[in-house]
Design an enzyme around this catalytic site. Structure first.
Site, PDB file in Angstrom:
ATOM      1  N   HIS A 265       0.891  -1.150  -0.044  1.00 38.53           N
ATOM      2  CA  HIS A 265       0.124  -0.095   0.011  1.00 38.53           C
ATOM      3  C   HIS A 265       0.856   1.152  -0.110  1.00 38.53           C
ATOM      4  CE1 HIS A 265      -3.106   2.774   1.232  1.00 38.53           C
ATOM      5  NE2 HIS A 265      -4.086   1.812   0.954  1.00 38.53           N
ATOM      6  N   ARG A 329      -2.499   1.007  -6.775  1.00 35.67           N
ATOM      7  CA  ARG A 329      -1.424   0.803  -5.510  1.00 35.67           C
ATOM      8  C   ARG A 329      -0.145   0.432  -5.949  1.00 35.67           C
ATOM      9  NH1 ARG A 329      -5.766  -1.588  -0.874  1.00 35.67           N
ATOM     10  NH2 ARG A 329      -6.822   0.380  -0.652  1.00 35.67           N
TER      11      ARG A 329
END
Length: 636
Positions: A265, A329
């Protein structure tokens, strides 16, 4: 070859046809059928509530003291659904397409389309439960954007969407507990799967308060135990998140699908030192209004406010103008690593980039930003002692989610008959990269709308003999669990589990993290067995098995991580391409983007455990793209 059991027919009719022809269990017979559910996060709680409502007898297990403490509560930004409330061109097909593309064409079309179909029902279900989604001034549900898409389809409840959705599922679950349809076992950890006549019929669980091993039986077992990101030690996952339930099922015959597919992330608070045991996520929703940048000049240590606009590099906006700060991401994480590797990272460690809200506050006003993100800003300030209304946030990529998991077919059943796997614990929907706000969607879709049909089909189609708690297979499995616990306690070494876990995490982050290479993975595959051997010779596990013993809990989970880590690196080494979160440095374009090899690797890798000291066997499920053509993924 693996059989995914995908129904015949047109893609947009498969699920409806399946439901129309699936075998059903007579309502009068459901009360005689028992389902064991392991894990009570969003997937497990929604499944337990739904199956209890249908009349099945359900036993639900979680190692927390309440289902409300499941890691699902930590999800912040939102949940996707193809409702097209914004009238901006969204549709079931577009959600399906974005998810397939976002996963870099490494997911199964039929499963993803079903997910997109039922997504709208999730919102209606949760609104009926009282989930306080954000609303526009006129009362309509509000939406915001997430990475990898060009429509607004993400429903949210400030920065605590996971918490609110989990409370809704928890209330539905507790209603079934009160009615006597669900029996809840808190502070219980599953330590093995019981197979009888080749079918999953029960589990061995340890009462974490008393230490007692218990045998529990049913007609089917449903694993909803989440992901395995804590193999990296530092991650955004709760400290208790582990792979034990899934790994024990794997060692009993459930294939493990795409274990190397890990999501990094891009929007986490950077690490500050070796003392840390976990990292903190800042919601991807912040990227709607925050702009990401670093100094253009390497080694620029000036405070952000002193760096003029023309000396800032808004690198995502520069490299991916169509999506900018809302790039997916995997791409955003690699871009952040690249600028930090160039010496342009910010903060004391140089491992950080700025997420700046100055332009949004100037254009929209602080009140609007406060209404959208105040709890996230407050959390950031409490952790860093920096006020993001006044100075930019600092963020850096961190391990967050695992797209790999136990392999399941269209019915969400593993290669072990009777063992169904839903939510993050399975591999099925996200391919090589999960788009933001899709984890909550998958967990609730599986639990509320998919598993009630598919597990019913299994129970109606399978002859299952009545068994007792004294069955010899159950006794033998319990004995194996007791022996493992005793072996951990008997080592009586000098090193803590945390020291071994931290060392494992360092190996995994360096060699199987944001970027992988043949040399790095080969090195990891040499180091991990040595570390595992050292663990079994020198770990110090305190206490007694017949008592509350966190030391034994952590050691058992780490022993499983030490085995899983080797499989992850082996899977990453064998997949000689770059796709999504799996970035092999040898396989990239001249511009540094992922280069897939669709001729050789357009498939799911599903690994079969063949015993200690024996190499696992790699099986393949080919992926057919009949409705979305394979294409080079571009967000420029």
């Amino acid at each position: 070859m693996l059989n995914s059991n995908i129904p015949a027919g047109d893609l947009d009719q498969k699920w409806n046809d399946y439901k129309g022809h699936v075998k059903l269990v007579n309502p009068a017979n459901k009360r005689n059928l028992e389902v064991i559910i392991v894990g009570t996060g969003l997937a497990g709680a929604s499944a337990a509530a739904s199956l209890g409502e249908l009349g099945y007898k359900v036993k639900a297990f979680c190692f927390q003291d309440s289902p409300r403490r499941a890691h699902s509560i930590a999800a912040q930004g939102g949940i996707n659904a193809a409702k097209n409330y914004q009238n901006d061109g969204d549709s079931i097909f577009r959600l399906f397409y974005d998810t397939i593309k976002g996963g870099d064409y490494r997911s199964r079309e039929a499963n993803v389309h079903r997910l997109a179909e039922v997504s709208a029902n999730i919102i209606d279900q949760c609104v009926a439960q009282g989930v306080p989604f954000a609303r526009e001034y006129g009362g309509m549900l509000s939406n915001r954007s997430f990475g990898g898409v060009q429509v607004q389809r993400t429903f949210y409840a400030a920065g605590q969407t996971g918490q609110q959705l989990l409370i809704g599922a928890y209330q539905a679950l507790e209603r079934q507990v009160a009615l006597g349809n669900v029996e809840m076992y808190t502070r219980h950890e599953m330590l093995d799967t019981v197979l009888i006549d080749g079918k999953a019929r029960g589990i061995i669980a340890r009462d974490l308060i008393t230490g007692e091993l218990e045998r529990h039986f049913g007609h089917a077992v449903l694993l909803c135990s989440g992901g395995y990101g804590n193999v990296f030690y530092l991650s955004t996952n709760a400290m208790g998140c582990n792979v034990t339930a899934a790994w024990k099922a794997h060692k009993k015959g459930a294939y493990f699908g795409n274990p190397c597919f890990t999501q990094i992330h891009p929007t986490c608070i950077p690490p500050t030192g070796h003392h840390q045991a976990k990292l903190t996520l800042m919601s991807e929703s912040l990227r709607n209004d925050g702009r990401i940048w670093v100094p253009k000049k390497a080694g620029d240590e000036r405070r952000a406010v002193l760096i003029p606009e023309d000396e800032r590099d808004y690198y995502l906006e520069r490299k991916y103008p169509s999506f900018g700060n809302l790039s997916p991401r995997d791409i955003s994480s690699r871009a952040a690593k690249q600028v930090c590797d160039e010496g342009r990272g910010v903060g004391a460690t140089g491992l950080g980039v700025y997420l700046d809200f100055a332009d949004a506050i100037k254009g929209l006003g602080e009140d609007v930003i406060r209404e959208r993100y105040d709890n996230l800003f407050e959390m950031y300030e409490r952790i860093t002692d920096e006020n993001p209304y006044k100075v930019p946030m600092r963020i850096f990529p961190a391990v967050h989610y695992t797209m790999g998991g136990l392999w399941v077919d269209y019915n969400l059943m593993s290669t072990l008959p009777g063992l169904h796997v839903i939510g993050e614990a399975n591999f099925s929907d996200h391919g090589a990269n999960r788009l933001g706000a899709s984890a909550l969607m998958q967990g609730l879709a599986d639990g509320y709308f998919v598993i009630p049909y598919t597990i019913g089909n299994y129970l109606a189609s399978t002859k299952l003999e009545k068994i007792g708690t004294d069955h010899p297979d159950a006794k033998r499995t319990e004995g194996e669990v007791a022996s493992r616990n005793k072996a951990l306690l008997d080592v009586d070494g000098k090193r803590t589990t945390a020291s071994f876990h931290r060392e494992l995490g360092k190996i995994m982050w360096e060699h199987c993290g944001i970027a992988r290479s043949e040399s790095g993975l080969t090195r990891a595959l040499a180091e991990i067995p040595k570390l595992r051997e050292a663990f079994w010779k020198d770990v110090k596990v305190l206490g007694d098995p017949a008592e509350l013993n966190p030391s034994l809990e952590h050691a058992g989970r780490l022993a499983d991580f030490l085995e899983l880590a080797e499989l992850m690196c082996l899977d990453a080494l064998e997949r000689r391409e770059s796709c999504g979160g799996h970035f092999r440095e040898e396989y990239q374009t001249e511009e540094g983007e992922a280069r897939r090899d669709d001729l050789a690797f357009c498939h799911v890798a599903a690994w079969e455990y063949r015993g200690p000291g024996t190499n696992p066997l790699r099986h393949v499920e080919p992926l057919a793209f009949e409705n979305v053509h394979l294409a080079t993924r571009s967000y420029k």
